[in-house]
Enzyme design. Structure first.
Site, PDB file in Angstrom:
ATOM      1  N   ASP A  19       0.866  -1.030  -0.059  1.00  0.00           N
ATOM      2  CA  ASP A  19       0.061  -0.025  -0.119  1.00  0.00           C
ATOM      3  C   ASP A  19       0.796   1.137   0.104  1.00  0.00           C
ATOM      4  O   ASP A  19       1.942   1.254   0.564  1.00  0.00           O
ATOM      5  CB  ASP A  19      -1.026  -0.023   1.328  1.00  0.00           C
ATOM      6  CG  ASP A  19      -2.026   0.913   1.149  1.00  0.00           C
ATOM      7  OD1 ASP A  19      -2.227   1.453   0.215  1.00  0.00           O
ATOM      8  OD2 ASP A  19      -2.786   1.180   2.062  1.00  0.00           O
ATOM      9  N   GLY A  20       0.271   2.463  -0.484  1.00  0.00           N
ATOM     10  CA  GLY A  20       1.076   3.620  -0.675  1.00  0.00           C
ATOM     11  C   GLY A  20       1.792   4.076  -1.814  1.00  0.00           C
ATOM     12  O   GLY A  20       2.301   5.082  -1.799  1.00  0.00           O
ATOM     13  N   GLY A  22      -0.069   5.446  -4.291  1.00  0.00           N
ATOM     14  CA  GLY A  22      -0.494   6.531  -4.932  1.00  0.00           C
ATOM     15  C   GLY A  22       0.031   7.794  -4.016  1.00  0.00           C
ATOM     16  O   GLY A  22       0.430   8.811  -4.523  1.00  0.00           O
ATOM     17  N   ARG A  32      -0.492   9.138  -9.883  1.00  0.00           N
ATOM     18  CA  ARG A  32      -0.338   8.084  -9.272  1.00  0.00           C
ATOM     19  C   ARG A  32       0.285   7.043  -9.999  1.00  0.00           C
ATOM     20  O   ARG A  32       0.916   5.846  -9.285  1.00  0.00           O
ATOM     21  CB  ARG A  32      -1.872   7.447  -8.857  1.00  0.00           C
ATOM     22  CG  ARG A  32      -2.504   8.525  -8.045  1.00  0.00           C
ATOM     23  CD  ARG A  32      -4.132   8.261  -7.813  1.00  0.00           C
ATOM     24  NE  ARG A  32      -4.209   6.866  -7.035  1.00  0.00           N
ATOM     25  CZ  ARG A  32      -3.996   6.676  -5.936  1.00  0.00           C
ATOM     26  NH1 ARG A  32      -4.026   7.625  -5.102  1.00  0.00           N
ATOM     27  NH2 ARG A  32      -4.179   5.332  -5.574  1.00  0.00           N
ATOM     28  N   HIS A  36       2.850   3.510  -8.807  1.00  0.00           N
ATOM     29  CA  HIS A  36       2.723   2.059  -9.411  1.00  0.00           C
ATOM     30  C   HIS A  36       3.716   1.403  -9.847  1.00  0.00           C
ATOM     31  O   HIS A  36       4.113   0.414  -9.649  1.00  0.00           O
ATOM     32  CB  HIS A  36       1.393   1.885 -10.066  1.00  0.00           C
ATOM     33  CG  HIS A  36      -0.077   2.211  -9.318  1.00  0.00           C
ATOM     34  ND1 HIS A  36      -0.156   1.806  -8.092  1.00  0.00           N
ATOM     35  CD2 HIS A  36      -0.937   2.838  -9.535  1.00  0.00           C
ATOM     36  CE1 HIS A  36      -1.295   2.054  -7.615  1.00  0.00           C
ATOM     37  NE2 HIS A  36      -1.800   2.988  -8.404  1.00  0.00           N
ATOM     38  N   SER A  64      -7.235  -5.616  -5.886  1.00  0.00           N
ATOM     39  CA  SER A  64      -8.172  -6.221  -5.219  1.00  0.00           C
ATOM     40  C   SER A  64      -9.757  -6.442  -5.955  1.00  0.00           C
ATOM     41  O   SER A  64      -9.847  -5.471  -6.852  1.00  0.00           O
ATOM     42  CB  SER A  64      -8.424  -5.722  -3.868  1.00  0.00           C
ATOM     43  OG  SER A  64      -9.057  -4.393  -3.963  1.00  0.00           O
ATOM     44  N   TRP A  68     -11.509  -1.983  -8.774  1.00  0.00           N
ATOM     45  CA  TRP A  68     -12.049  -1.498  -9.836  1.00  0.00           C
ATOM     46  C   TRP A  68     -12.858  -0.466  -9.915  1.00  0.00           C
ATOM     47  O   TRP A  68     -13.360   0.547 -10.812  1.00  0.00           O
ATOM     48  CB  TRP A  68     -13.277  -2.597 -10.428  1.00  0.00           C
ATOM     49  CG  TRP A  68     -12.734  -3.996 -10.649  1.00  0.00           C
ATOM     50  CD1 TRP A  68     -12.754  -5.064  -9.823  1.00  0.00           C
ATOM     51  CD2 TRP A  68     -11.925  -4.531 -11.812  1.00  0.00           C
ATOM     52  NE1 TRP A  68     -11.789  -6.109 -10.458  1.00  0.00           N
ATOM     53  CE2 TRP A  68     -11.726  -5.639 -11.668  1.00  0.00           C
ATOM     54  CE3 TRP A  68     -11.571  -3.511 -13.096  1.00  0.00           C
ATOM     55  CZ2 TRP A  68     -10.778  -6.493 -12.587  1.00  0.00           C
ATOM     56  CZ3 TRP A  68     -10.918  -4.375 -14.070  1.00  0.00           C
ATOM     57  CH2 TRP A  68     -10.639  -5.999 -13.785  1.00  0.00           C
ATOM     58  N   ARG A  70     -11.437   2.163  -8.658  1.00  0.00           N
ATOM     59  CA  ARG A  70     -10.583   3.351  -9.341  1.00  0.00           C
ATOM     60  C   ARG A  70     -10.665   3.976 -10.571  1.00  0.00           C
ATOM     61  O   ARG A  70     -11.637   3.224 -11.505  1.00  0.00           O
ATOM     62  CB  ARG A  70      -9.113   2.847  -9.087  1.00  0.00           C
ATOM     63  CG  ARG A  70      -8.955   2.726  -7.705  1.00  0.00           C
ATOM     64  CD  ARG A  70      -7.359   2.304  -7.476  1.00  0.00           C
ATOM     65  NE  ARG A  70      -7.275   2.156  -5.782  1.00  0.00           N
ATOM     66  CZ  ARG A  70      -6.100   1.872  -5.264  1.00  0.00           C
ATOM     67  NH1 ARG A  70      -5.101   2.213  -5.912  1.00  0.00           N
ATOM     68  NH2 ARG A  70      -6.162   1.789  -4.052  1.00  0.00           N
ATOM     69  N   LEU A 130      11.360 -20.278  -4.772  1.00  0.00           N
ATOM     70  CA  LEU A 130      10.582 -19.352  -4.348  1.00  0.00           C
ATOM     71  C   LEU A 130       9.263 -19.601  -5.034  1.00  0.00           C
ATOM     72  O   LEU A 130       9.162 -19.461  -6.474  1.00  0.00           O
ATOM     73  CB  LEU A 130      10.911 -17.916  -4.161  1.00  0.00           C
ATOM     74  CG  LEU A 130       9.963 -16.783  -3.894  1.00  0.00           C
ATOM     75  CD1 LEU A 130      10.001 -16.730  -2.387  1.00  0.00           C
ATOM     76  CD2 LEU A 130      10.338 -15.563  -4.420  1.00  0.00           C
ATOM     77  N   SER A 195      -8.119  -5.391   4.807  1.00  0.00           N
ATOM     78  CA  SER A 195      -8.703  -5.091   3.391  1.00  0.00           C
ATOM     79  C   SER A 195      -9.003  -6.410   2.716  1.00  0.00           C
ATOM     80  O   SER A 195      -8.552  -6.588   1.351  1.00  0.00           O
ATOM     81  CB  SER A 195      -7.750  -4.177   2.465  1.00  0.00           C
ATOM     82  OG  SER A 195      -7.595  -3.046   3.283  1.00  0.00           O
TER      83      SER A 195
HETATM   84  C1  FPP Z   1      -1.980   0.250  -3.338  1.00  0.00           C
HETATM   85  O1  FPP Z   1      -1.473   1.603  -3.155  1.00  0.00           O
HETATM   86  C2  FPP Z   1      -1.269  -0.491  -4.201  1.00  0.00           C
HETATM   87  C3  FPP Z   1      -2.027  -1.022  -5.463  1.00  0.00           C
HETATM   88  C4  FPP Z   1      -3.722  -0.964  -5.508  1.00  0.00           C
HETATM   89  C5  FPP Z   1      -1.485  -1.552  -6.515  1.00  0.00           C
HETATM   90  C6  FPP Z   1       0.028  -2.502  -6.063  1.00  0.00           C
HETATM   91  C7  FPP Z   1       0.336  -2.694  -7.472  1.00  0.00           C
HETATM   92  C8  FPP Z   1       1.630  -2.398  -7.546  1.00  0.00           C
HETATM   93  C9  FPP Z   1       2.642  -2.450  -6.271  1.00  0.00           C
HETATM   94  C10 FPP Z   1       2.361  -2.585  -8.946  1.00  0.00           C
HETATM   95  C11 FPP Z   1       3.174  -3.711  -9.612  1.00  0.00           C
HETATM   96  C12 FPP Z   1       2.799  -5.165  -9.116  1.00  0.00           C
HETATM   97  C13 FPP Z   1       3.239  -6.105  -9.784  1.00  0.00           C
HETATM   98  C14 FPP Z   1       2.606  -7.420  -9.288  1.00  0.00           C
HETATM   99  C15 FPP Z   1       3.993  -5.841 -10.943  1.00  0.00           C
HETATM  100  P1  FPP Z   1      -2.494   2.703  -3.386  1.00  0.00           P
HETATM  101  O2  FPP Z   1      -2.634   3.034  -4.778  1.00  0.00           O
HETATM  102  O3  FPP Z   1      -3.847   2.396  -2.671  1.00  0.00           O
HETATM  103  O4  FPP Z   1      -1.828   4.010  -2.661  1.00  0.00           O
HETATM  104  P2  FPP Z   1      -2.566   5.134  -1.850  1.00  0.00           P
HETATM  105  O5  FPP Z   1      -3.110   4.349  -0.443  1.00  0.00           O
HETATM  106  O6  FPP Z   1      -1.297   5.934  -1.297  1.00  0.00           O
HETATM  107  O7  FPP Z   1      -3.525   5.664  -2.827  1.00  0.00           O
END
Ligand code: FPP
Length: 242
Positions: A19-20, A22, A32, A36, A64, A68, A70, A130, A195
């Site tokens: 998380d984080g 964004g 954002r 990612h 998750s 969707w 977003r 792994l 979550s």
């Molecule tokens: C949550 O942060 C993150 C996600 C919903 C996406 C996770 C995806 C990646 C780490 C990208 C790459 C993954 C792979 C498998 C290549 P957030 O967007 O909710 O952050 P925020 O809470 O600060 O808005």
């Protein structure tokens, strides 16, 4: 064996809520999706580090069933990031002995992405250093509902007796069949929520919540959390080891 001995060996299965991304980007005035992309780079370094810390199973929450909601731009951006990750990393992961699998409901994903997912699963199926499980369109409740549906279908078809529906029967129909339960669940970015992640599987997991935003989460921090886990006394509902 005392439960204490089990954790002394360190976590075999680590699950991460990444998380984080964004906030990492917007705090810099960037879109954002840049966050990612940085997050995807972090996935690469954490996957490389995991086996050196004794981790055999790493499960990451990439998208998750709720994500969707977003913006279309962000959803499409994430989907193309997943596709690019699979295309760029397939050979490297294979050569590093990483078996890749996915959990979540695939029907809603684009056929091209589903093909890439099936391709990397097939290519890395025999790898055993792994197991990297990537959760895409995953929700714990959705997974449990789908497993319950399979149980109902098997009972209706006479393949399973209602009296034999037990924890094992359900676990065998979850997306995670064959994976051990996570020993340690880590969530980054200062939020202390589960979550909808691995609801069934995390019944006895240890949890770590760190303020670090996912793009800043380093292998060193992972090593610290692994070391802290090893010092914990896991009792699995029993009593403390002497
Ligand atoms: C949550 O942060 C993150 C996600 C919903 C996406 C996770 C995806 C990646 C780490 C990208 C790459 C993954 C792979 C498998 C290549 P957030 O967007 O909710 O952050 P925020 O809470 O600060 O808005």
């Amino acid at each position: 064996m005392a439960a204490k001995d089990i954790s002394a060996r360190g976590p075999v299965h680590v699950a991460i809520i990444m998380d984080g991304n964004g906030r990492w980007a917007t705090s810099r005035g960037w879109p954002r999706l840049i966050g990612h992309r940085r997050g995807a780079n972090r996935v690469r370094s954490i996957v490389r580090a995991a086996p050196t810390l004794g981790i055999r199973y790493l499960t990451i929450y990439a998208f998750s069933t709720e994500n969707w909601k977003r913006s279309t731009e962000e959803v499409l951006g994430l989907m193309s990031l997943f596709a690019r990750y699979i295309r760029n990393e397939a050979d490297k992961l294979h050569d590093a002995g990483v078996c890749v699998r996915f959990i979540g409901a695939r029907e809603r994903l684009e056929p091209a992405l589903r093909d890439l997912m099936a391709g990397i699963e097939e290519k890395t199926r025999h790898c055993s250093r792994l197991t990297l499980t990537i959760a895409i369109n995953y929700g714990g409740r959705d997974e449990l509902a789908r497993a319950a549906r399979r149980v109902a279908e098997d009972v209706a078809a006479g393949r399973l007796a209602a009296a034999d529906v037990d924890e094992r029967a359900l676990a065998d129909r979850l997306d995670t069949v064959g994976l051990p339960d996570p020993d340690l669940v880590i969530r980054t970015s200062g939020e202390s929520r589960i979550s909808n992640y691995l609801l069934w599987q995390s019944a006895y997991s240890e949890f770590e919540f760190t303020d670090t935003l996912w793009p800043d989460f380093t292998p060193d921090e992972l090593a610290k959390l692994v070391a802290r886990f090893s010092a914990r006394d896991r009792r699995f509902g029993g009593v403390a080891a002497e």
